[in-house]
Design a protein around this motif. Structure first.
Motif, short mmCIF file in Angstrom:
data_model
loop_
_atom_site.label_atom_id
_atom_site.label_comp_id
_atom_site.label_asym_id
_atom_site.label_seq_id
_atom_site.Cartn_x
_atom_site.Cartn_y
_atom_site.Cartn_z
N ILE A 145 0.84 -1.20 0.00
CA ILE A 145 0.00 0.00 0.00
C ILE A 145 0.87 1.25 0.00
O ILE A 145 0.63 2.20 -0.74
N ASP A 146 1.91 1.24 0.83
CA ASP A 146 2.83 2.39 0.87
C ASP A 146 3.45 2.62 -0.50
O ASP A 146 3.56 3.76 -0.97
N ALA A 147 3.87 1.55 -1.16
CA ALA A 147 4.54 1.69 -2.45
C ALA A 147 3.60 2.18 -3.53
O ALA A 147 4.02 2.87 -4.46
N GLU A 148 2.32 1.82 -3.42
CA GLU A 148 1.35 2.22 -4.45
C GLU A 148 0.73 3.59 -4.18
O GLU A 148 0.03 4.13 -5.03
N THR A 149 1.01 4.17 -3.01
CA THR A 149 0.36 5.42 -2.59
C THR A 149 1.16 6.63 -3.04
O THR A 149 2.37 6.71 -2.82
N VAL A 150 0.45 7.60 -3.63
CA VAL A 150 1.04 8.89 -3.97
C VAL A 150 0.78 9.89 -2.86
O VAL A 150 1.65 10.66 -2.46
N ARG A 151 -0.44 9.89 -2.32
CA ARG A 151 -0.78 10.77 -1.20
C ARG A 151 -1.95 10.18 -0.45
O ARG A 151 -2.78 9.46 -1.01
N VAL A 152 -2.01 10.46 0.84
CA VAL A 152 -3.12 10.01 1.68
C VAL A 152 -4.22 11.06 1.61
O VAL A 152 -3.99 12.24 1.85
N ASN A 164 -3.53 6.57 -5.68
CA ASN A 164 -2.46 5.63 -6.03
C ASN A 164 -1.72 6.09 -7.28
O ASN A 164 -1.98 7.17 -7.82
N ARG A 165 -0.80 5.29 -7.72
CA ARG A 165 0.07 5.69 -8.83
C ARG A 165 -0.68 5.76 -10.15
O ARG A 165 -0.21 6.37 -11.11
N GLN A 166 -1.86 5.17 -10.23
CA GLN A 166 -2.69 5.28 -11.43
C GLN A 166 -3.57 6.52 -11.39
O GLN A 166 -4.34 6.77 -12.33
N MET A 170 -8.85 5.63 -3.79
CA MET A 170 -9.56 4.44 -3.36
C MET A 170 -8.96 3.90 -2.07
O MET A 170 -7.88 4.33 -1.65
N ALA A 171 -9.67 2.99 -1.45
CA ALA A 171 -9.20 2.40 -0.21
C ALA A 171 -7.96 1.54 -0.46
O ALA A 171 -7.91 0.78 -1.43
N ALA A 172 -6.98 1.69 0.41
CA ALA A 172 -5.78 0.82 0.41
C ALA A 172 -5.07 0.79 -0.93
O ALA A 172 -4.41 -0.19 -1.26
N ALA A 173 -5.18 1.86 -1.70
CA ALA A 173 -4.50 1.98 -3.00
C ALA A 173 -4.90 0.90 -3.98
O ALA A 173 -4.22 0.63 -4.96
N SER A 316 -10.51 15.99 8.35
CA SER A 316 -9.39 16.34 9.24
C SER A 316 -8.13 16.58 8.45
O SER A 316 -7.32 17.46 8.78
N GLU A 317 -7.93 15.81 7.36
CA GLU A 317 -6.75 16.02 6.52
C GLU A 317 -6.80 17.39 5.84
O GLU A 317 -5.77 18.06 5.70
N ALA A 318 -7.99 17.81 5.44
CA ALA A 318 -8.13 19.11 4.79
C ALA A 318 -7.80 20.24 5.75
O ALA A 318 -7.15 21.23 5.37
#
Length: 514
Positions: A145-152, A164-166, A170-173, A316-318
């Motif tokens: 998941i970490d490797a496929e994630t661009v931003r949370v 994700n990188r695409q 979505m959930a869990a990239a 909360s992230e915003a």
């Protein structure tokens, strides 16, 4: 090619846009219709009047679905008006378990050889990932998941919604443990559009047909309960139907309507594929207008860019990002500032904490060029007088005065002020000084709220302290009450360029724990 339709029980005749009998008049490339196919022993006989020509066959060896309308005497099937839009969608049975290296086009062609030009295949991403070897051990899931994630985008406990990188949110990239052997998880295809093109090209080579291909995956939606399939890859399909510039049935102009056709196709396929039935491929027939050439954009074109994404982060992230995205902007474009946006920022500003239930904030909005020039000229003259009193050289004075250009070049200025109405007087210097400091802190909190809210409105800002050094001058220039204490000035406008990256500060360096 055959015009045969499969005896597949997971089948639906759904209302849509297109000709329900259109595929019957189109054989694969050769233009062979249903009647010709039947005469060659390759398909069903022509349909009865009022029944789509490609309706499920009830001939021997081709049983109709169990829930199909009865055609026994006394129970005729309901007539379908010839002009009624419609299409067919069915799941494809018989696909074997897919393994790394498998050719999906050949597997699909083997179990569904009756595909015709204009069909659309809906292929679950899971089998694409398996064929492409996108399988990892389950104990590596978090790392994957970490490797496929661009931003949370949002995080709630262990659940992560990420981009994700695409480019998909979505959930869990998209890293998924369903429909894969125990102990493994699947990553999404590396390039779903390329995967769709490979299947489309393979079916063209194997069966000689031009079909559209949509690679699908299951998504949750921010405003709705429940899951649905959407398109994450596409080839040979008009993924978006841009109706802007047209009119509706009443002649009203369409100014914002862009239909997500590929997502609608994906959802239609999910109705017959299901989530646990082992049917990863579906076919839609009767919508020839959605088919496109090889140069049509893939599903990547459906990913909304960050600038146009009004819901880019969880709540909360915003909030956190809005605070950190507040940056000092010193160069602005000529684009006018929306006064309504500034007023919304003021409304956020006055939610700051304040002592004794007071409201110590005032915001003077300089919306006319005349008021801005009058203030800045008066401040400049006062500053020059101070610098000359400090015995600065004229060259040094000119250099320092140029620092005020950030205010002079801004299209909009705001002067925040502090008022101490409701403050307490104690009669001794120590407590009176602390009382004033409370109001200063509250005013500063309001100014920070204001700057953060401006950033949320996509407006740049720069707080400058200069009005604090010539408060009497500012009050005279703007006609303010003597009790209003200017607390700097804020330049507001649209940033002329993106701010430079700012190195993160180590919060631990500012913390002491007792």
């Amino acid at each position: 090619m055959s015009g045969r339709l499969p005896p597949e029980p997971r089948e639906a005749g759904l209302a849509g846009h297109g000709d329900p009998a259109g595929a019957a008049g189109r054989g694969a490339r050769g233009g062979q219709g249903a009647a010709a196919a039947a005469a060659n022993g390759q398909g069903p006989a022509p349909a009865a009047a009022g029944v789509p020509a490609d309706a499920p066959s009830s001939a021997p060896g081709h049983p109709a679905p169990a829930d199909a309308p009865s055609t026994t005497p006394g129970h005729p099937a309901p007539a379908v008006p010839a002009h009624a839009p419609g299409f067919r969608v069915w799941a494809v049975p018989g696909l074997p378990e897919v393994a790394p290296g498998d050719d999906l086009a050949k597997l699909i062609a083997a179990v569904e050889p009756g595909l015709v030009d204009g069909d659309v295949l809906l292929v679950t991403s899971k089998i694409v990932s398996k064929a492409e070897g996108r399988i990892v051990r389950a104990d590596d899931r978090e790392a994957a998941i970490d490797a496929e994630t661009v931003r949370v985008v949002a995080r709630r406990g262990a659940l992560r919604i990420v981009e994700n990188r695409q480019g998909l949110v979505m959930a869990a990239a998209g890293v998924d443990a369903s429909n894969t052997p125990s102990g493994t998880v699947l990553l999404l295809p590396e390039d779903p559009d390329a995967s769709a093109r490979a299947i489309r090209d393979g079916l063209r080579d194997t069966l000689g047909v031009d079909v559209g291909v949509v690679v699908t995956d299951t998504f949750g939606r921010p405003w709705r309960t429940g899951l649905t399939d959407v398109a994450i890859g596409a080839a040979g399909v008009r993924v978006l139907d841009d109706l802007r510039g047209g009119t509706d049935a009443y002649g009203n102009p369409l100014s914002a309507t862009v239909v997500a056709t590929a997502d609608e196709l994906a959802a239609a396929g999910d109705l017959v594929k299901g989530k646990a039935a082992g049917l990863p491929v579906a076919v839609v027939r009767g919508l020839p207008h959605v088919i496109a050439g090889d140069d049509e954009a893939g599903a990547r074109a459906m990913v909304r860019g960050g600038r146009d994404d009004m819901f880019r982060l969880g709540t909360s992230e915003a909030v956190r990002e809005a605070v950190t995205q507040r940056r000092t902007v010193r160069a602005f474009t000529d684009e006018p500032v929306d006064p309504g946006a500034v007023r919304r920022a003021v409304a956020a500003a006055v939610t700051a904490p304040a002592p004794h239930h007071t409201t110590p904030w005032r915001f003077v909005l300089l919306e006319s060029a005349e008021s801005r020039t009058r203030l800045l000229d008066a401040m400049r003259d006062a500053w020059i007088a101070d610098l000359r009193g400090d015995r600065k050289t004229e060259e040094s004075i000119a250099k320092r005065v140029r620092r005020g250009d950030v205010l002079r070049n801004a299209p909009y200025l705001v002067v925040p002020c502090m008022v101490m109405d409701g403050s307490h007087s104690y009669g001794d210097a120590r407590r009176d000084a602390a009382e004033r400091e409370m109001f200063v802190v509250a005013t500063g909190a309001g100014v920070q709220n204001f700057l953060v809210a401006l950033a949320g409105e996509r407006l740049g800002s720069a707080w400058v302290s200069s009005t604090m050094f010539c408060r009497d001058v500012v009050r005279r220039a703007l006609g303010l009450p003597e009790s209003w204490e200017p607390m700097g000035a804020v330049a507001v406008g649209h940033a002329a360029e993106e701010p430079r990256d700012r190195p993160a500060r180590d919060a631990g360096a500012f913390i002491e724990v007792r």
